[in-house]
Design a protein around this motif. Structure first.
Motif, PDB file in Angstrom:
ATOM      1  N   UNK A  58       0.848  -1.202   0.000  1.00  0.00           N
ATOM      2  CA  UNK A  58       0.000   0.000   0.000  1.00  0.00           C
ATOM      3  C   UNK A  58       0.881   1.248   0.000  1.00  0.00           C
ATOM      4  N   UNK A  59       0.294   2.367  -0.366  1.00  0.00           N
ATOM      5  CA  UNK A  59       0.991   3.646  -0.268  1.00  0.00           C
ATOM      6  C   UNK A  59       2.174   3.723  -1.208  1.00  0.00           C
ATOM      7  N   UNK A  60       3.217   4.520  -0.827  1.00  0.00           N
ATOM      8  CA  UNK A  60       4.350   4.752  -1.727  1.00  0.00           C
ATOM      9  C   UNK A  60       5.124   3.472  -2.035  1.00  0.00           C
ATOM     10  N   UNK A  61       5.061   2.487  -1.127  1.00  0.00           N
ATOM     11  CA  UNK A  61       5.819   1.249  -1.340  1.00  0.00           C
ATOM     12  C   UNK A  61       5.107   0.244  -2.246  1.00  0.00           C
ATOM     13  N   UNK A  62       3.878   0.586  -2.685  1.00  0.00           N
ATOM     14  CA  UNK A  62       3.114  -0.378  -3.485  1.00  0.00           C
ATOM     15  C   UNK A  62       3.779  -0.611  -4.841  1.00  0.00           C
ATOM     16  N   UNK A  63       3.801  -1.851  -5.282  1.00  0.00           N
ATOM     17  CA  UNK A  63       4.359  -2.136  -6.606  1.00  0.00           C
ATOM     18  C   UNK A  63       3.362  -2.952  -7.418  1.00  0.00           C
ATOM     19  N   UNK A  64       3.420  -2.736  -8.715  1.00  0.00           N
ATOM     20  CA  UNK A  64       2.543  -3.497  -9.608  1.00  0.00           C
ATOM     21  C   UNK A  64       3.320  -4.678 -10.166  1.00  0.00           C
ATOM     22  N   UNK A  65       2.807  -5.868  -9.915  1.00  0.00           N
ATOM     23  CA  UNK A  65       3.477  -7.044 -10.459  1.00  0.00           C
ATOM     24  C   UNK A  65       2.645  -7.578 -11.620  1.00  0.00           C
ATOM     25  N   UNK A  66       3.214  -7.546 -12.840  1.00  0.00           N
ATOM     26  CA  UNK A  66       2.421  -8.033 -13.970  1.00  0.00           C
ATOM     27  C   UNK A  66       2.253  -9.545 -13.898  1.00  0.00           C
ATOM     28  N   UNK A  67       1.028  -9.969 -14.188  1.00  0.00           N
ATOM     29  CA  UNK A  67       0.736 -11.395 -14.147  1.00  0.00           C
ATOM     30  C   UNK A  67       0.195 -11.797 -15.520  1.00  0.00           C
ATOM     31  N   UNK A  68       0.879 -12.737 -16.164  1.00  0.00           N
ATOM     32  CA  UNK A  68       0.429 -13.218 -17.480  1.00  0.00           C
ATOM     33  C   UNK A  68      -0.804 -14.094 -17.313  1.00  0.00           C
ATOM     34  N   UNK A  69      -1.770 -13.938 -18.211  1.00  0.00           N
ATOM     35  CA  UNK A  69      -2.960 -14.787 -18.169  1.00  0.00           C
ATOM     36  C   UNK A  69      -2.984 -15.668 -19.414  1.00  0.00           C
TER      37      UNK A  69
END
Ligand code: ADP
Length: 334
Positions: free
Chosen positions: A137-148
């Motif tokens: 959450x917040x500034x530490x949040x990262x988006x991890x791409x997940x292949x479908x």
């Protein structure tokens, strides 16, 4: 509940499930959509890859869910069912998407009612078969791409106009379902009567078909009410007499208009002098939600020519006045 309401209850859903055609070839009516869809599915089968995403639009009760199930059956794939209102957060959608198997069909009913962030996630997933899962959450949040794995979305909506363009554009095929003609409804009713082991005559079936406002869900429901009438009156056949008596009892008139439809027409003519009047004013006058008037009563009244939509609001046509047995006060449209 209105006997000609095209929405549905749990108990009714069980009966409906038993009446759904399972294959495209068993599905009467909507020939254009059926032919186009048949081609899309056949081509996908030959390529051995999932077809384009499919959007089905049209008023309630015309067969969108049925067609979605048929698509999965024709592709010989399992189908996952969810709906716009059930997806209030992007996370709800991420959970569904990340558990899909390759080729699976995801049916999204009432897709126009999905929350906005989920909509954005959906169109990226439809295009690239990828979701970004946000961790933390917040500034530490990262988006991890997940292949479908590749899958097929079948979206259904009563309000195609409400879908944002980027989402609408992700559907390679859009089928618009229109009201059925009496002949197709007769086929549907004859089939339903067979499945429910109801004896019927062609006259009885015709009478029900012609008063079902072009909607299979309503036709099947009226069939059951006419059957009830026949049974209670000691006759075990759905014939013209039973149909006329039962439909009168349930307030469905000769044109298939029910109390709400007539209330709308009466308000329009008697209270607003035939209009034009705005939708929300009209809805207040009949004590209904604007959405109910707009998606349930109005499309059929417009299509049949009772109501004319103008930029300044809704107006009654000559047919509306005549249907109520009234004389229009001034020259009117239609
Ligand atoms: P929607 O999803 O558009 O609201 P459904 O697919 O749930 O409508 O259909 C409502 C009912 O009408 C179902 O019981 C279904 O069996 C019946 N029905 C709809 N279209 C057809 C059709 N073309 N042939 C036979 N039955 C139909």
């Amino acid at each position: 509940a209105r006997v000609v309401d095209a929405s549905t209850t749990d108990e009714e859903r069980r009966i409906e499930a038993a009446l759904r055609p399972r294959r495209l070839a068993e599905f009467p009516g909507q020939q254009r959509v059926r032919d186009q869809l048949g081609l899309v599915l056949e081509a996908a089968r030959r390529r051995q890859s999932p077809p384009d995403h499919v959007l089905l639009s049209g008023p309630p009760g015309l067969g969108k869910t049925t067609l979605a199930m048929i698509i999965a059956a024709e592709l010989e794939q399992p189908m996952r069912i969810t709906s716009g209102p059930a997806i209030q957060h992007a996370g709800d959608l991420a959970a569904v998407l990340s558990s899909l198997a390759e080729g699976e069909v995801l049916f999204l009913d009432e897709i126009h009612r999905m929350a906005r962030p989920a909509e954005e996630m959906l169109y990226l997933a439809m295009e690239d078969f990828r979701v970004d899962v946000i961790v933390g959450k917040g500034p530490g949040a990262t988006a991890i791409p997940l292949e479908l794995p590749p899958f097929t979305v079948v979206g259904a909506t009563t309000r195609a106009g409400l879908l944002p363009a980027p989402l609408r554009d992700r559907f390679g095929f859009t089928g618009h379902l229109d009201y059925y003609n009496t002949k197709d409804l007769q086929l549907i009713l004859t089939r339903s009567a067979g499945l429910l082991e109801i004896e019927s005559t062609p006259d009885g079936i015709h009478e029900i078909a012609s008063r079902s406002r072009g909607t299979p869900r309503i036709a099947n429901r009226l069939l059951r009410r006419v059957r009830d009438w026949a049974q209670v009156h000691g006759q075990h056949i759905v014939d013209e007499e039973a149909a006329l008596a039962a439909l009168e009892l349930f307030d469905v008139d000769q044109q298939g208009l029910d109390r709400l439809d007539r209330a709308v027409l009466e308000a329009l003519c008697k209270r607003f002098g035939g209009g034009p009047v705005g939708l929300s004013t009209l809805a207040v006058a009949v004590g209904e939600e604007p959405d109910t008037v707009e998606t349930v009563a109005e499309p059929y009244l417009v299509r049949e020519g009772y109501i004319v939509r103008t930029p300044r609001g809704r107006s009654a046509s000559r047919m509306a006045w005549e249907h109520l047995g009234l004389t229009p006060p001034k020259p009117v449209a239609g």
